[in-house]
Design a protein around this motif. Structure first.
Motif, PDB file in Angstrom:
ATOM      1  N   GLY A  95      15.005  -2.668 -31.913  1.00  0.00           N
ATOM      2  CA  GLY A  95      13.633  -3.147 -32.130  1.00  0.00           C
ATOM      3  C   GLY A  95      12.908  -3.362 -30.815  1.00  0.00           C
ATOM      4  N   ALA A  98      15.365  -7.621 -28.057  1.00  0.00           N
ATOM      5  CA  ALA A  98      15.872  -8.987 -27.827  1.00  0.00           C
ATOM      6  C   ALA A  98      17.256  -8.975 -27.178  1.00  0.00           C
ATOM      7  CB  ALA A  98      15.928  -9.753 -29.153  1.00  0.00           C
ATOM      8  N   ARG A 145      17.605   7.345 -36.061  1.00  0.00           N
ATOM      9  CA  ARG A 145      17.878   6.746 -37.368  1.00  0.00           C
ATOM     10  C   ARG A 145      19.376   6.472 -37.484  1.00  0.00           C
ATOM     11  NH1 ARG A 145      15.317   8.091 -42.720  1.00  0.00           N
ATOM     12  NH2 ARG A 145      16.682   6.999 -44.158  1.00  0.00           N
ATOM     13  N   SER A 161      22.152  -6.300 -33.504  1.00  0.00           N
ATOM     14  CA  SER A 161      21.745  -7.677 -33.830  1.00  0.00           C
ATOM     15  C   SER A 161      20.650  -7.689 -34.875  1.00  0.00           C
ATOM     16  CB  SER A 161      21.339  -8.424 -32.561  1.00  0.00           C
ATOM     17  OG  SER A 161      20.034  -8.173 -32.174  1.00  0.00           O
ATOM     18  N   TYR A 162      20.919  -8.453 -35.942  1.00  0.00           N
ATOM     19  CA  TYR A 162      19.970  -8.621 -37.052  1.00  0.00           C
ATOM     20  C   TYR A 162      19.571  -7.265 -37.643  1.00  0.00           C
ATOM     21  CZ  TYR A 162      19.526 -13.581 -35.864  1.00  0.00           C
ATOM     22  OH  TYR A 162      19.765 -14.914 -35.642  1.00  0.00           O
ATOM     23  N   VAL A 163      20.537  -6.365 -37.762  1.00  0.00           N
ATOM     24  CA  VAL A 163      20.257  -5.014 -38.264  1.00  0.00           C
ATOM     25  C   VAL A 163      21.005  -4.729 -39.567  1.00  0.00           C
ATOM     26  CG1 VAL A 163      20.418  -2.546 -37.721  1.00  0.00           C
ATOM     27  CG2 VAL A 163      19.906  -4.158 -35.904  1.00  0.00           C
TER      28      VAL A 163
HETATM   29  C1  LIG Z   1      15.251  -7.549 -37.814  1.00  0.00           C
HETATM   30  S1  LIG Z   1      14.980  -6.268 -36.675  1.00  0.00           S
HETATM   31  C2  LIG Z   1      16.102  -6.703 -35.340  1.00  0.00           C
HETATM   32  C3  LIG Z   1      15.644  -6.178 -34.034  1.00  0.00           C
HETATM   33  C4  LIG Z   1      16.484  -6.629 -32.832  1.00  0.00           C
HETATM   34  N1  LIG Z   1      17.801  -6.053 -32.884  1.00  0.00           N
HETATM   35  C5  LIG Z   1      16.546  -8.126 -32.714  1.00  0.00           C
HETATM   36  O1  LIG Z   1      17.654  -8.674 -32.719  1.00  0.00           O
HETATM   37  O2  LIG Z   1      15.483  -8.752 -32.595  1.00  0.00           O
HETATM   38  C6  LIG Z   1      15.840  -4.890 -37.390  1.00  0.00           C
HETATM   39  C7  LIG Z   1      15.619  -3.614 -36.619  1.00  0.00           C
HETATM   40  O3  LIG Z   1      16.464  -2.597 -37.174  1.00  0.00           O
HETATM   41  C8  LIG Z   1      15.715  -1.391 -37.227  1.00  0.00           C
HETATM   42  N2  LIG Z   1      16.282  -0.542 -38.294  1.00  0.00           N
HETATM   43  C9  LIG Z   1      16.448  -0.865 -39.591  1.00  0.00           C
HETATM   44  N3  LIG Z   1      16.980   0.172 -40.265  1.00  0.00           N
HETATM   45  C10 LIG Z   1      17.159   1.167 -39.360  1.00  0.00           C
HETATM   46  C11 LIG Z   1      17.680   2.492 -39.461  1.00  0.00           C
HETATM   47  N4  LIG Z   1      18.109   2.988 -40.615  1.00  0.00           N
HETATM   48  N5  LIG Z   1      17.710   3.238 -38.337  1.00  0.00           N
HETATM   49  C12 LIG Z   1      17.269   2.738 -37.141  1.00  0.00           C
HETATM   50  N6  LIG Z   1      16.758   1.501 -37.004  1.00  0.00           N
HETATM   51  C13 LIG Z   1      16.716   0.714 -38.098  1.00  0.00           C
HETATM   52  C14 LIG Z   1      14.312  -1.870 -37.558  1.00  0.00           C
HETATM   53  O4  LIG Z   1      13.323  -0.905 -37.258  1.00  0.00           O
HETATM   54  C15 LIG Z   1      14.185  -3.123 -36.707  1.00  0.00           C
HETATM   55  O5  LIG Z   1      13.684  -2.859 -35.421  1.00  0.00           O
END
Ligand SMILES: C[S@@+](CC[C@H](N)C(=O)[O-])C[C@H]1O[C@@H](n2cnc3c(N)ncnc32)[C@H](O)[C@@H]1O
Length: 328
Positions: A95, A98, A145, A161-163
């Motif tokens: 994202g 962070a 992706r 993190s948070y993913v």
């Molecule tokens: C809640 S945010 C967390 C961002 C960061 N890691 C943090 O800790 O602040 C979740 C992130 O995962 C990414 N994400 C979700 N599904 C994804 C996918 N299938 N492929 C790539 N990125 C993905 C979203 O775009 C988003 O930026």
């Protein structure tokens, strides 16, 4: 010459600058939209962070908390791998970055950094605010992706993190397999809820199954002693609240506590804590009650009294999430 700002201060300043130009009402509305989008979500086929206002809202409202949670997890992890410093870092689903700030706050120095995410606006904003941090200036922000086809270069440390909560079961498995194949160490952080903990345990099992060792928070790589459905392992990180937080959430406290669950695992044998404080210590008259996760593996309440001398003084200073007893 001024001393360089610490990553936490530099991040706070960069996020404050981001909000400077925005009318407060517009920022609060963007946050409310974001919260509504995330509420009750199941994994989708397309990014939730679609445009600049989504990502400004995410960065201003959530990034300080995810940053503090990852810092806290990395701090415990660093204690379990003394002498080890990541020579390179890959942040998957990074994202606005962070975890890249948290890695700079944990281990000084520059290293190659790559951030992967499928949301281009998040990457663009991450790149923009990272310009304020010398160690992150050269980071590569790449659209990708998560899935079986995710192709990454090796990196010493992979953070996720948070993913996991945004992924299907197949993609959760895939991202962990990609991380294991790429890294010496993998750190997974999730919200400190029963569901977040369940995803951390699923990730932990997969990492151990792939031959990695748990470095933190657990003092062992055996099964977690918590009975599923009865409790969940989580920790807490203090986050300063910005004026935007106060505007959206009300209340007057200058901080809030971000609850998180995590696991850090390494390909090489770590030196995990002998036991870990898994709840907020309870300080009573002349005694401290510590809930500990131990090497056995088991959960135990220890009562440390004045009779224990220096250990009692250490127990009074012990915090939720700390290793116990503290290293000298
Ligand atoms: C809640 S945010 C967390 C961002 C960061 N890691 C943090 O800790 O602040 C979740 C992130 O995962 C990414 N994400 C979700 N599904 C994804 C996918 N299938 N492929 C790539 N990125 C993905 C979203 O775009 C988003 O930026």
């Amino acid at each position: 010459m001024n001393a360089p700002a610490l990553p936490a201060d530099a991040l706070r300043a960069a996020l404050a600058r981001l909000l400077d130009g925005l009318p407060p009402k517009a920022a609060a509305q963007a946050v409310e939209r974001l919260i509504a989008n995330y509420r009750g979500r199941t994994p989708t086929e397309a990014p939730v962070l679609r445009d600049r206002s989504d990502v400004v809202a995410y960065a201003a409202y959530r990034m300080p908390a995810t940053f503090e949670a990852v810092c806290s997890a990395l701090g415990a992890f660093a204690d379990a791998v003394p002498g080890w410093t990541p020579g390179s870092h890959l942040d998957i689903g990074g994202g606005t970055g962070a975890a890249t700030w948290a890695v700079s706050a944990t281990w000084a120095g520059e290293r190659p950094v790559t951030v992967l995410d499928w949301a281009e606006p998040a990457l663009a904003l991450g790149r923009e605010i990272a310009a304020a941090q010398p160690e992150l200036k050269a980071a590569e922000w790449r659209r990708a992706r998560i899935g079986r086809a995710l192709d990454v270069d090796g990196a010493d440390l992979v953070t996720i993190s948070y993913v996991l909560g945004e992924l299907t079961a197949a993609d959760r498995a895939a991202v962990l397999d990609v991380a294991v194949a790429a890294a010496q160490a993998v750190v997974v952080v999730e919200p400190g809820t029963p569901d977040g903990y369940a995803r951390v345990i699923e990730a932990r099992d997969r990492l151990i199954g792939a031959g990695l060792h748990v470095a933190a928070p657990c003092p062992h790589s055996a099964a977690c002693p918590i009975v599923p459905g009865e409790d969940w392992c989580h920790f807490s990180a203090r986050v300063s609240r910005s004026s935007l937080h106060r505007q959206v959430k009300g209340g007057s406290l200058p901080y809030e506590d971000e609850k998180f669950s995590y696991v850090a695992a390494t390909r090489f044998p770590p030196a995990p804590a002998p036991s870990r404080v898994v709840r907020r210590p309870q300080i009573r008259k002349g005694q401290v009650l510590l809930d500990l996760c131990e090497t056995d593996p088991s959960l135990r309440r220890a009562t440390v009294t004045k009779r224990h001398g220096p250990l009692y003084r250490a127990a009074r200073d012990a915090d939720w999430g700390d290793a116990w007893p503290p290293a000298d």
